[in-house]
Structures are given as C-alpha cells and as structure tokens.
Design an enzyme around this catalytic site. Structure first.
Site, PDB file in Angstrom:
ATOM      1  N   HIS A  68      -6.942  12.739  -4.512  1.00  6.61           N
ATOM      2  CA  HIS A  68      -6.419  11.420  -4.127  1.00  6.61           C
ATOM      3  C   HIS A  68      -7.426  10.548  -3.403  1.00  6.61           C
ATOM      4  CE1 HIS A  68      -2.082  12.281  -4.886  1.00  6.61           C
ATOM      5  NE2 HIS A  68      -2.486  13.524  -4.675  1.00  6.61           N
ATOM      6  N   LYS A 104       0.015  -1.495   4.799  1.00  3.79           N
ATOM      7  CA  LYS A 104      -0.573  -0.211   4.393  1.00  3.79           C
ATOM      8  C   LYS A 104      -1.283   0.351   5.606  1.00  3.79           C
ATOM      9  CE  LYS A 104      -2.905  -2.559   1.160  1.00  3.79           C
ATOM     10  NZ  LYS A 104      -2.558  -1.773  -0.013  1.00  3.79           N
ATOM     11  N   ARG A 105      -1.774   1.601   5.511  1.00  2.00           N
ATOM     12  CA  ARG A 105      -2.571   2.148   6.603  1.00  2.00           C
ATOM     13  C   ARG A 105      -3.720   1.202   6.936  1.00  2.00           C
ATOM     14  NH1 ARG A 105      -1.639   7.553   8.235  1.00  2.00           N
ATOM     15  NH2 ARG A 105      -3.312   7.104   9.693  1.00  2.00           N
ATOM     16  N   LYS A 134      -9.794  -0.680   3.329  1.00  2.00           N
ATOM     17  CA  LYS A 134      -8.693  -1.488   2.803  1.00  2.00           C
ATOM     18  C   LYS A 134      -8.858  -2.963   3.179  1.00  2.00           C
ATOM     19  CE  LYS A 134      -5.419   2.408   2.948  1.00  2.00           C
ATOM     20  NZ  LYS A 134      -4.885   2.621   1.590  1.00  2.00           N
ATOM     21  N   THR A 144      -0.273   2.348  -4.353  1.00  2.00           N
ATOM     22  CA  THR A 144       1.043   2.389  -4.972  1.00  2.00           C
ATOM     23  C   THR A 144       1.900   1.217  -4.503  1.00  2.00           C
ATOM     24  OG1 THR A 144       1.556   4.052  -3.288  1.00  2.00           O
ATOM     25  CG2 THR A 144       1.261   4.841  -5.538  1.00  2.00           C
ATOM     26  N   LYS A 152       4.797  -1.498  -6.279  1.00  2.00           N
ATOM     27  CA  LYS A 152       6.106  -1.875  -5.723  1.00  2.00           C
ATOM     28  C   LYS A 152       6.249  -3.392  -5.682  1.00  2.00           C
ATOM     29  CE  LYS A 152       5.813   2.280  -3.005  1.00  2.00           C
ATOM     30  NZ  LYS A 152       5.232   2.858  -1.786  1.00  2.00           N
TER      31      LYS A 152
HETATM   32  C1  26W Z   1      -7.929  15.610   5.788  1.00  2.00           C
HETATM   33  C2  26W Z   1      -7.143  14.430   6.089  1.00  2.00           C
HETATM   34  C3  26W Z   1      -6.588  13.729   4.908  1.00  2.00           C
HETATM   35  C4  26W Z   1      -5.217  13.605   4.795  1.00  2.00           C
HETATM   36  C5  26W Z   1      -4.677  12.927   3.723  1.00  2.00           C
HETATM   37  C6  26W Z   1      -7.405  13.207   3.935  1.00  2.00           C
HETATM   38  C7  26W Z   1      -6.866  12.536   2.858  1.00  2.00           C
HETATM   39  C8  26W Z   1      -5.499  12.398   2.749  1.00  2.00           C
HETATM   40  C9  26W Z   1      -4.868  11.683   1.582  1.00  2.00           C
HETATM   41  C10 26W Z   1      -5.531  12.117   0.299  1.00  2.00           C
HETATM   42  C11 26W Z   1      -4.910  10.208   1.777  1.00  2.00           C
HETATM   43  C12 26W Z   1      -4.034   9.443   0.832  1.00  2.00           C
HETATM   44  O1  26W Z   1      -2.861   9.251   1.088  1.00  2.00           O
HETATM   45  N1  26W Z   1      -4.607   8.944  -0.272  1.00  2.00           N
HETATM   46  C13 26W Z   1      -3.919   7.962  -1.086  1.00  2.00           C
HETATM   47  O2  26W Z   1      -3.195   8.623  -2.108  1.00  2.00           O
HETATM   48  C14 26W Z   1      -2.404   7.700  -2.848  1.00  2.00           C
HETATM   49  C15 26W Z   1      -1.574   8.479  -3.821  1.00  2.00           C
HETATM   50  O3  26W Z   1      -2.357   8.987  -4.838  1.00  2.00           O
HETATM   51  C16 26W Z   1      -3.290   6.658  -3.518  1.00  2.00           C
HETATM   52  O4  26W Z   1      -2.466   5.711  -4.144  1.00  2.00           O
HETATM   53  C17 26W Z   1      -4.176   5.965  -2.491  1.00  2.00           C
HETATM   54  O5  26W Z   1      -5.084   5.099  -3.137  1.00  2.00           O
HETATM   55  C18 26W Z   1      -4.916   6.987  -1.669  1.00  2.00           C
HETATM   56  O6  26W Z   1      -5.633   6.349  -0.610  1.00  2.00           O
END
Ligand code: 26W
Length: 811
Positions: free
Chosen positions: A356, A544-545, A550, A652, A656
């Site tokens: 992701h 968003k975050r 971003k 995503t 929406k």
């Molecule tokens: C190690 C900490 C950590 C925790 C969570 C690193 C990375 C993450 C996730 C992968 C972050 C995340 O939410 N990524 C998002 O995933 C969405 C679903 O696929 C995408 O639409 C977003 O672009 C992406 O930033």
C-alpha cells in the site's frame, strides 16, 4: 430476506427494551434506546449468521481470511439496517414510538480501529465480500483504544485516548471457548527423534488470545460473514495465584500488564515505521491466534491439511501480518509433521500480499536481535526461508552479490518484511495501475524481474452502500428515478446516468441535492465550532491524514495567496469559497502538526477579516473519522487530491467524492489517473508535474526551490508571510514549514507545482459559474464511479488471487 413488518418490529423493540432495562420507553435515555435497537438488530442477524456459517461448512467452500492490523469500520447500526433491507421500515416504526432513528445512529461510537486508507479499505472489503456472498473473514486486533481522538486547542492538535468501548459494544460477541494460546520468548529445544529433527518451544511466556466476533451483513442476500478481532489476556488466574503464592505478587501483576498491553492501543503512525517491540508482539499475536483458529476449524470440519491450500486463502494487508508465512510453516512442520518442501508449497499457495505504499520510511524491517528474542522458533524458520531463497537467487544470479544482498530477507541486521511477504506469497499486488507499475519498474523491480508472474494490479474501491446509499440518500433516489435500481447490485450500471448529464432538470436536481447536503454540513460546522459558512459558496475539501506528501501545504499556500489578492483587489471577481480541511497528524510528526497549526492560523486570520467575509472562509474540522466523512463527502463541490505524483499509492477518498458528484482537483497520482481515464480531461482538473518529470528529478536532481520561489513574486510574498509575523506573532512558529520548503529544497515539489495549481483553480472557478455545465460534469463523474465500487475490486481479488488461477505450480 428478513421479513419483519412495522408492527412486529415495534412489538419486538418494546419487548427487548423491557427485557434489557426493566422499565418503559417513556422514561428511557437515548443511550438505552440505542442499545436496545443494537441488540435487537443483532438478534435478527443471529439466525442468518448461523445459517451462513453452516452452509459454508456443509458446502465445504474455500474461505478467504483477510488479515489486517486495521479495520476502520466506523458505525455499524445504519449500514447493518440498510443491508438487512429494513432501514426505512425501522425509521418509520421508531418514529411512531417517538424515536428518531437518525439521532440513535448518531449516538454510536465509531469503531475506529485504523489509521486511514488501509484500514478503511479493509472495512469496505468486508462489506463487499459479504454482499457478493464470498466466504470472507476479517482477522485483526480488538484494540481497547482505537485511533486517538483529536482535539484542536488554540489551533494545535492535542491527542486524547479513544475509549470507544466505554459504553460497551453491542455488535461483538466474546467467544471465550474459542481462545488460543500465543507463545512469546523462551528457547527452542532441538532433538533428533528417529532421524528427524524435532523443535520444541520451551520456557515461553504464554498469552491467551480471546476472539470477539462481529457480524458482517451482506446487502439483501442473507449472508452474514465474520470479523474476528483478538484481545490479549493473561493465561489464567492460576498463573497469577501460583506466582502470588510464591510471594511473587508484583511479578504476576507485571505479567498481567505486559499481556494486556498487547491489544491496548492502535499505533497511530501510518507512514513512518519505528521498530517497536510492542508492535512486533501485536503482529505475531493476532497472526498466530488467527492462524491457529483457522487450522482448528479446518480440522474440526474433517479437512486434511494436505489440501489446506484448496480450501483456504489468506490475504496479507500490507506487511503487518507477514508473520503468517513463517507461522504457517511452523504449524505445518512442528505441529503437523510436514516436510519443508510440502509446507512451503502449501504456504505459498495460500498467501497473497498487497503493498500500500512506496514511501521507504514506511517499510517494515525488524532488528534481528529483537526478532530472535521475541520469536525464537519463528526466527529460525525465517532464517531457513532466507537461506533457501538466497540459494535460489545465487543459482540464477551467480556472482551478483549486490543484487542478492539487496533482495535478501535478512540483511544488515534486519528482517525485511516486504521481501519475506513477496517470497512467501503467490501474488503481490499494488492498489492502482500507476502504483503497480512503479512497484514493478522501480521499488520492487528486482523482485519483479525474478517473479514476473506474481505481480498484479488491483485498483482499490469503496463500498457504494456506505458511501452512496447511506451517506447520500437523495442522490440515491435520483439515480433510482432516472436509471432504475439495478446499480445497487451492479454499480457499473451507474454508467446509464451519463445519458442524463445534459438533462436540465436532472442538473437542477443534482444542484439542489448538493445544496441540501451543504446546508447539513454547514449546520454541523456551526454547531461544532460556531463558524457560519455560506452554502452557496464552493465547498472545497481536503480531508485525509496530514502528511507532507499529501501537500496540505500547497492548499494552504494558495489560500494565503488568494487572501492577499483579495486584499489588494477588493473587487476581484471570484466565486466565494469555503475551504474545508480535516485530518489527523501522527503524534510524533512535527511538520504535520505544524501544518494543522498553519491552517488554523490562516482560518483565524481570514475568518475574522471583514474585508474578505463574503468571499473566503476556512474551516479545520476537528477529529476526522468515518462518521464525519459521511457528512463531508456528499457536501463537497471540490475534492482536493493533490499529492506529489508517484507518492499516493491509490487514494480512496478521491473515489468517494466523485461518486457523490464532487469534482476532482488532482495530480496524475494513484487512482486519480484512472478517474481521469474514466471521466475524461473535460470533467476533472489536472495540474502539476507528471510521473516522468518527478522520477527524472529524483534520478538526476536539478530542482531548486529557491529559484522557483525567487522567480514568482506571489511565492516570495507568501513564504515570507510564514516567518514575518503575519500569521503569528511568534515568528518561529511556522519556520519548520518555511525551512522544509526552502532550506531543505522542498522534497515534495510544492513550490514547483504552485503556479500550475493556481491556474487549475482558476479554470475551476470559471467552470463553477456555469451551474448547468458544472452539474453536467458532476453527472459524468457519478456515472463513471461504479467501477470504483469495492465490489469490482473484490471480484478481481476473488477470481485473480483467491481462486485457483494463480496456483503455485504455475509460477
Ligand atoms: C509501519 C507503519 C505503517 C502503517 C500503515 C506504514 C504504512 C501504513 C499504511 C500502508 C498506510 C496506508 O494507509 N496507505 C494507504 O493505503 C490506501 C489503501 O490502499 C491507499 O489508498 C493510500 O494511497 C495509501 O496511502
């Protein structure tokens, strides 16, 4: 289909209320009315839940287990009623009892067990799996505290614990009889038993994993799947007592606390990895418990483990649950006596991994010492996987030490989880076309050339049931009136709506629906934070975050510029705009927190300046979460998707917004590219550097932020305003942002894209003035949003990954 009429429902409700509260409705609190409804609905679901489980077992169907550290479900009441097909009936029935269903729904605490995109995607996938009748299970952690609650105090983010279980949770069922034991620490005893090595884990610390099951109700199809979340508890009271009797009371308490810490809280970082022992513990905890329960269930159904891969598919949501791979190897070999080769074949057939993010700072790698100490047997297995993997690499790339070193699973004192996930899965997918191409050609190119057939794309999606039917009932009705209801079960049918895009009366209806949604949001903003906004202004939304990539800063800078322009030219001809922001910063992410402060400082200045009152307003909404998004998304005219190209894997919220008729202001990043391909250049606002240009800068350098700034008087002025006291008497306050942009050469090309962004905003301003044309564009977006339903995504996963097409023997 659930068959209950209004009268039966009312009787059931009153009866349930009496049973639960021992009193009459007339004296009831709103909370008790909510709980009654929740329990009643859960009871309605119970029969279908049982029969779904039974029919899966009887038909011996292949089960999908979606392992994820995060499930961001939001509220369940409204969507469960909707999927059961009884929401309208309940609303009427309750109204007759003088109860407002809407207000009861608003009482539910969000289940916020996720950070953002990845967790919400997992929740949309559960809804789609159930609605498509796929035997799909969620598997995760029941965090006692979810994603922190954000308070904005004097313009800054303050974090408070999210005690979501405070008033109980009517949706979950504790299954103490389905508990598993997870083992940490200790040593591994190796013995030669009749020529075969036997591995016994000794002196470990046992942790009891208790599952809590939540029903996942499919849309009007009688299917109820299960989300199973694990909670950590001390193994038994006896353990405490035995320590106690030895006079080791403090040790017993310590043990209890250290065990309970495992499922205590969700880590709030979503893009920055830190090698924290507790996180590794969380990962092994839910992976091991989940897997043990899968195997137990499979065996109790009479299954032979040799055929496990025909009946079980496991999905690894980002690298967080990658320990599935060595844990499955352990169970098959140590507990079930399989040979390495057989265990490895089965494991690879079962597991599939989704990536992701390409941000290198987010990639998980665990220090070998920590890993070995916490999971000694698992470490041995990972070592063996690594040595066999490196041997194979050597056979193909003999002598290419650099490449083998780069690809190794264990290297430089770390276990690299993405490498393990790729080696141990039969499928590796990205989440949007561009993202998958970047994985293949850049970030994971070594692996792609080694395993070309493993890599595939599955563009993300969102459940239209929550994000359209539930969040935007008026738009749903308009679609039903114009194209009929088939799009509900077949979201691609929404394309038929394009025929109505030129229809003046449909355009007017779209305008009115949007305006009503804007009035609703304006009321929420007024009541939450006392800011009055104009529903006839453009609602320009970025939620968003908060993250540098971003580029909330790009948005902030253009607002600063627009403000300056209006002050200088009070007659400037622009459509009034309301800028709406929301989102949380990771607690340790200084720059992101400063970005929130900047937006609030801009809001404070602009909202109190009488010279711009009828033109500009800025709002930062507190505590962004799923239930808030359900109010914001249908009210947006403009969706800001402005990440630095190549950095947003998919996004995503972009989907929406378009589904609700918001127009996208976007870079050609993530799924924005596919949205553009769907709606065409005339129905989206594209700006900024493209993939080639960005990759070129990364490769060859040559970007000079100072130069860009110095050549643009607007940028000179606004970057200066960050440090000259204009937005805060404390001139140091926004210095970090200034330095990130200039001193450190603007890692995310904010300044470089500024001019192009402003030009696109001008085009948008012009386009908005033609109300009919704007609504035509909105209609085209709505019509082409069906492909972004997670039903489409899940169908692709089911046929392309979880089915039988990708079996190991073909790789
Ligand atoms: C190690 C900490 C950590 C925790 C969570 C690193 C990375 C993450 C996730 C992968 C972050 C995340 O939410 N990524 C998002 O995933 C969405 C679903 O696929 C995408 O639409 C977003 O672009 C992406 O930033």
């Amino acid at each position: 289909m659930l068959k209950i009429n209004k009268e039966t429902f009312k009787k059931d409700y009153e009866k349930k209320f009496l049973e639960m509260h021992g009193t009459e409705l007339a004296f009831a609190s709103e909370q008790s009315k909510y709980e009654t409804l929740g329990v009643l609905v859960r009871d309605y679901v119970a029969g279908m839940w049982l029969s779904t489980t039974k029919s899966y077992n009887e038909n011996n169907e292949k089960q999908v287990y979606y392992f994820s550290m995060e499930f961001l479900l939001g509220r369940l009441l409204g969507n469960t009623l909707l999927n059961l097909g009884i929401r309208d009936m309940c609303k009427e029935a309750l109204a007759e009892l003088n109860i407002s269903l809407d207000s009861l729904e608003e009482l539910e605490q969000d289940q916020g067990l996720g950070n953002g995109g990845l967790g919400r995607l997992a929740a949309c996938f559960l809804d789609s799996m159930a609605s498509l009748g796929i035997p799909g299970n969620g598997c995760g952690i029941r965090y006692k505290y979810g994603f922190f609650e954000q308070k904005i105090i004097d313009g800054s983010q303050i974090e408070a614990p999210d005690n979501w279980l405070r008033s109980g949770n009517v949706w979950e069922i504790r299954k103490a009889d389905k508990a598993e034991i997870v083992r940490f620490g200790g040593e591994v005893k190796v013995e030669d038993i009749n020529g075969r090595l036997a591995f016994t884990h000794i002196n470990y610390e046992p942790v009891l994993a208790i599952p809590y099951d939540t029903p996942v109700v499919g849309y009007e199809n009688d299917v109820v799947n299960t989300l199973r979340l694990w909670s950590a508890e001390p193994v038994s009271n006896e353990f405490d007592f035995s320590s106690f009797s030895r006079g080791d009371f403090l040790k017993a308490i310590e043990y209890k606390n250290s065990v309970e810490a495992i499922s205590q809280v969700l880590y709030p970082e979503d893009s920055f990895y830190e090698g924290k022992m507790l996180r590794l513990k969380q990962q092994y905890f839910f992976v091991s418990a989940g897997l043990q329960s899968i195997i137990r269930h499979y065996k109790s159904n009479g299954g032979n483990l040799k055929g496990l891969d025909e009946k079980v598919a496991i999905h690894i949501n980002d690298t967080h649950p990658t320990l599935i791979i060595p844990e499955l190897m352990r169970i098959l070999m140590d507990d079930e006596g399989f040979a390495w080769e057989d265990a490895w074949r089965i494991t690879k057939n079962i597991c599939a991994y989704t990536n992701h993010t390409i941000l290198s700072e987010a990639l998980e790698k665990w220090p070998v010492d920590m890993f070995r100490k916490l999971l000694p047997r698992i470490y041995m297995i990972v070592e063996e996987i690594n040595s066999r993997f490196c041997q194979n690499l050597w056979n193909k790339y003999t002598g290419q030490w650099d490449k083998i070193h780069r690809m190794a699973i264990i290297a430089d004192g770390y276990v690299k989880m993405a490498h393990l996930a790729i080696a141990g899965s039969h499928s590796v997918n990205g989440v949007a076309k561009l993202h998958t191409e970047i994985l293949k050609k850049q970030e994971m190119s070594d692996f792609y050339y080694y395993y070309p057939r493993k890599f595939n794309n599955k563009t993300n999606g969102i459940t239209h049931r929550r994000w359209l039917l539930k969040a935007n009932p008026e738009l749903t009705n308009l679609l039903k009136e114009t194209i009929g209801p088939s799009f509900i079960k077949h979201p691609m049918d929404m394309e038929a709506f394009e025929r109505f895009s030129n229809n003046k009366s449909v355009q007017e209806k779209l305008h009115d629906i949007k305006r009503n949604n804007k009035v609703n949001l304006a009321e929420i903003i007024r009541s939450n934070q006392g800011i009055i906004i104009d529903p006839d202004s453009i609602f320009d939304v970025q939620v968003k975050r908060i993250h540098a990539y971003k580029r909330q800063t790009l948005n902030a800078l253009r607002i600063m510029d627009l403000y300056n322009e209006i002050i200088e030219n009070p007659n400037l001809d622009i459509v009034p705009r309301t800028f709406i922001f929301a989102g949380k910063a990771a607690p340790g992410y200084f720059l992101a927190k400063k970005t929130i402060e900047l937006i609030n400082a801009i809001a404070e200045k602009i909202n109190t300046d009488p010279r711009v009152q009828n033109k500009l307003k800025v709002v930062f909404m507190e505590n962004y979460k799923v239930s808030l998004a359900e109010h914001i998304v249908p009210a947006a005219d403009v969706s800001e998707q402005i990440s630095t190209t190549t950095k947003e894997a998919s996004g995503t919220s972009n989907m929406k917004f378009m589904m609700n008729g918001g127009l996208t202001m976007a870079t050609l990043d993530g799924a924005n590219v596919e949205i553009r391909d769907e709606v065409g250049d005339d129905n989206i606002f594209i700006f900024g550097l493209n993939e080639r240009e960005i990759l070129d800068y990364y490769k060859h350098g040559g970007y000079n932020a100072w130069e860009v700034c110095n050549n643009d008087p607007r940028l000179r002025r606004i970057t200066n305003d960050l440090i000259n006291g204009y937005y805060s008497p404390d001139r140091e306050k926004f210095k970090t942002i200034y330095e990130h942009l200039l001193t450190y050469n603007d890692e995310f090309f904010v300044l470089k894209d500024f001019d192009s962004y402003l030009k696109a905003q001008d085009r948008l301003d012009k386009a908005y003035r033609d109300k009919h044309h704007w609504q035509k564009m909105a209609a085209v977006n709505i019509a082409h949003s069906g492909i972004f339903s997670s039903d489409r995504t899940i169908q692709e996963y089911a046929t392309g990954i979880w089915g039988s097409e990708f079996l190991y023997k073909n790789l």
